[in-house]
Structure formats: C-alpha cells, structure tokens
Design a protein around this motif. Structure first.
Motif, PDB file in Angstrom:
ATOM      1  N   ASP A 299       0.936  -1.335   0.052  1.00  0.00           N
ATOM      2  CA  ASP A 299       0.013   0.145  -0.116  1.00  0.00           C
ATOM      3  C   ASP A 299       0.903   1.288  -0.070  1.00  0.00           C
TER       4      ASP A 299
ATOM      5  N   GLU B  59      -1.534   4.884  -4.056  1.00  0.00           N
ATOM      6  CA  GLU B  59      -2.339   3.757  -3.382  1.00  0.00           C
ATOM      7  C   GLU B  59      -1.417   2.389  -3.178  1.00  0.00           C
ATOM      8  N   GLY B  60      -0.834   2.179  -4.155  1.00  0.00           N
ATOM      9  CA  GLY B  60      -0.039   0.718  -3.915  1.00  0.00           C
ATOM     10  C   GLY B  60       0.142   0.005  -5.204  1.00  0.00           C
TER      11      GLY B  60
END
Length: 459
Positions: free
Chosen positions: A386, A448-449
């Motif tokens: 993340d 966000e990842g």
C-alpha cells in the motif's frame, strides 16, 4: 466427435427430455425433482452400459470382416497378397524405427555413453551387423564385428565415414574395398553412413555395416539419422535454454542490492551497542539469506524454501525500518510443497519494500499471498503493498517489456527504479521454464499501492 460418441450423447439427451416430460409435464401433480433425477440417472447408466451392443454394434465382427481374405472375385492379380504383406512389413519396420527414435538416449546430447546405448538399440532395429556413431573426429561408440580395431574412443578409420563427414551426405559402400578400412582382417563388407546434422553443421555420423556385400536399407538408416539429428537439435536447444536461464538466475543473484547489505550491516552495528542478542540474531539471518541466494541449485525449489528465504529477508528489513514496515502472510499450506522458480518471490517483495514503502513517510504493509488452484493446476503468488504506487506511464513501460522501454526514454529511468530490470528478468526466466503457461500481472495506482501476481503451472 466420432459418430458413435455423437449418437450416445444425443440418445442420453433425448432420454433426459423424455424423463422430464413424463415426470414433470404429463403427470399431475408433477413428481419430485429427486425422482426425476434418479430416473434420468438410471436410464443414462443403462444406456452407457448397453452402448457397445445397442448403439455401436459388434465391433469384433467388423474387425474380422476388415481383415478377412477377399473372395475369389477379389483375387485379381497374382502376387497381390504377397505385395500387401511386404508393404505391411515395411510399415511395421518404419513404426519400429520411429518408436525406437523416441527412446534414443541421444536426446541428452552426443556423448560417448549416450552413443553407446543408442548404437545398442539401433543394431537390431536397422538390421545391421555393426553400428557406429561418431562425432567429427572419434568413434563415440561401435557395436558389433570390427570393434577390435574400430574401437570406441579411437579415431575414425573408415574412409566412408570420413567421406560422409566431409561431404555432408550419405555414403553407401557395397564391397569391402569401398569401405576404406585400413585393417585387412576387417569383417565388414558393406555399409551405409549418414551424417548427423544440427542446423547446417555436420556434428557426426551414424553408420550401419554388414559382413556381406548387401548394405542395409538406405532409407531406413536415413530416417533414423533424421530422428537422431532432431534429438541432437533439441538437446542443443535445451542446453542453450539452460545456459540462458542460469545466466538470468546469476543476474538476479548479482542484483541483490549492495545497498541492502550495507544498510543491514549498519543496522547490525547499531544494534550491537544497544541490543547485542538481536544483533547476533540478525547476523545469523543475514548469513542464512546469502547462503540460500548463492548456493541454491537448479531452477525450481519448494515454495517452503522460498518462503523461508522471503521471511528471512523481511525480518532483516523490519529490523531496519522498524514499525514503518508491516508484513502479512496469507499462505495456503498446500503451497508449501509446490515447486516454484528460484529467486522469483524475493525480488517482488524487495520491489514492494524498496520502491513502494521506503519513500512513504508513514510506511505501510507488504502482503504475501499464495494459493494452489487444483482445478487449473496452477500456483498463484501475489505480492501487495500500500505504498506510493506507479503512474500509468511507468506501468505501461513495465508491462510492455524491453522493446517498449527502449522507445520510452523518459519513463525508462523511473521504470528501472521501480525494478523494471528485475521484473523483465523474472519474465524471461518464466518464459524459458514454462513457455506461455504462466502469467505475470502488474496492477498499480499512484498513491495507493501495487499488486504483482505470478501464476505458474503446479509442479
């Protein structure tokens, strides 16, 4: 689909339709679903067991008719029957040669041991008194009369063999003088020598010799030489693929970031002053980490070994990052015995830590998930973080591979920073090991990842 199979399938379908109409439409009130299913199942079973006689007919009778001798009106030409038997004999001989070719030890390469075992197999197949297999200089194997002076490991003595190597084509000798053997007591009188070719190169020969003046059938020897040449080409391709795969594995070993080592050593040095016991444990883990990375042999290993390697790596990184690095493991126990490519999971996890979380002030979580799908017989490994994620441009470059990267100079540097070279290396190794039977999927959103998933055949 065969006619009999189509007939059976259609009959079973019609039977179920009739059962449904009888139990659900024509009867009031309709019977229960269980009754309908039971009746349909019983009828289907009876049809399947009765299929050979009721639907297909007596196979044995047709077989007998096919091989029965023709009646007097069919026996038109004298010698026709003998010609048929001769043709079937030749066909059986060819089938034996093809079947023998499938078992040839030369699939492992043109070595003395493989040549000896191949020559022993070919001698009865090709109807020769003696069989020789050579490379360009030496008799690798010689089986049969004449082995006392055409010894295995010795130089090629027969002129016919040297001629086949030099000219790159079949040489047939029909008398002792044309054999070109310099031993006056040589029992060999005729022979067929065919070159073994890999690509455009003559790498050796196969020779079939007899002790009388009628040589072995040329076409059979040439057919077998073609099969052996194909095996040698496959063996060479296997060697090249293995060398390429080993080179990529060595590149992955060399890619273990020196900065990782320096950072861990600095962490250990710091811990040695504040917590000597933990520093000693970290040194042991670091030793285990590099011992596995350097000494692991072969291209595949049990997931349990790779899992231990990844956990060792992450424990070292957690000692460095502290609470900023959190780790979750979601491992199906069935995966532990599955075989996966060596040094494939750790680089994905390292990318998640180094490029996903290291630049995020608050840190984050790396999740390793592994599953076995028994239906598709695949092993799936997913690494999720993340962290900071990637922009679409960088993601496109990583997904497109080296060719797209060469045309995207601006994104290439960032893609390399995100582990593009490592991912490309892993993709090439997976292609070498599994062909098209794998997937390497990368999904990422900036801020966000990232998710990287690998699916490989279950081994």
């Amino acid at each position: 689909m065969r006619t009999g199979s189509a007939l059976l399938a259609g009959t079973i379908g019609l039977t179920w339709a009739v059962v449904y109409l009888v139990t659900q439409v024509f009867v009031s009130p309709p019977l229960g679903v269980g009754t309908t299913v039971a009746a349909g199942t019983v009828a289907s079973v009876l049809l399947v067991f009765g299929y050979p006689s009721a639907l297909r007919g007596p196979r044995a009778a047709r077989t007998l008719r096919r091989w029965s001798r023709p009646r007097s009106g069919s026996e038109a030409r004298p010698g026709h029957e003998e010609h048929g038997f001769e043709g079937r004999g030749v066909e059986r001989s060819r089938r034996r040669i093809v079947a023998g070719g499938r078992r040839m030890p030369l699939r492992s390469g043109l070595t003395a041991d493989a040549a000896r075992r191949t020559a022993e197999l070919l001698r009865p197949l090709l109807g020769g008194d003696a069989v020789v297999i050579t490379d360009r200089e030496l008799n690798l194997a010689f089986v049969g009369p004449g082995a006392d002076h055409h010894e295995a490991g010795g130089p090629v003595r027969a002129t016919s063999v040297r001629s086949a190597i030099a000219k790159g084509r079949t040489v047939v000798s029909r008398r002792a003088s044309s054999m070109g053997c310099d031993d006056p007591d040589c029992p060999l009188r005729s022979g067929v020598v065919v070159p073994l070719v890999v690509g455009a190169r003559v790498v050796g020969t196969i020779g079939v010799f007899r002790t009388h003046d009628q040589p072995a059938p040329r076409d059979q020897v040439e057919d077998m030489a073609s099969i052996l040449s194909l095996h040698l080409e496959l063996a060479e391709a296997d060697r090249e693929r293995k060398l390429a795969s080993d080179a990529r594995l060595d590149a992955l070993r060399a890619q273990i970031n020196p900065h990782f080592l320096f950072n861990i050593l600095n962490t250990i040095a710091s811990k040695s002053r504040t917590d000597p016991d933990e520093a000693r444990q970290l040194l042991l883990r670091l030793s285990d980490f590099f011992r596995y990375a350097v000494r692991q042999e072969g291209q595949l290993a049990e997931f349990a070994q790779e899992y231990f390697f990844v956990r060792t790596y992450l424990s070292l990184e957690q000692a460095r990052f502290g609470d900023r690095l959190r780790v979750r493991y979601d491992i199906d126990p069935q995966v532990l015995t599955a075989h996966v490519p060596v040094l494939t999971i750790q680089p994905l996890v390292e990318n998640a830590v180094k490029h996903g979380l290291a630049d995020k002030v608050a840190g984050g979580t790396v999740t390793l998930k592994a599953r076995v799908d028994p239906l598709t017989r695949t092993t799936s490994i997913r690494v999720t973080d993340d962290g900071v994620g990637m922009t679409p441009d960088v993601l496109d470059v990583l997904g497109a591979g080296a060719a797209a990267a060469r045309g995207a100079e601006g994104a290439r540097g960032e893609a390399g920073a995100r582990g593009g070279v490592g991912l490309q290396n892993i993709s090439e190794r997976l292609t070498t090991l599994f062909g098209e039977r794998f997937t390497l999927d990368i999904q990422s959103t900036a801020g966000e990842g990232t998710v990287v998933e690998v699916r490989v055949p279950l081994r």
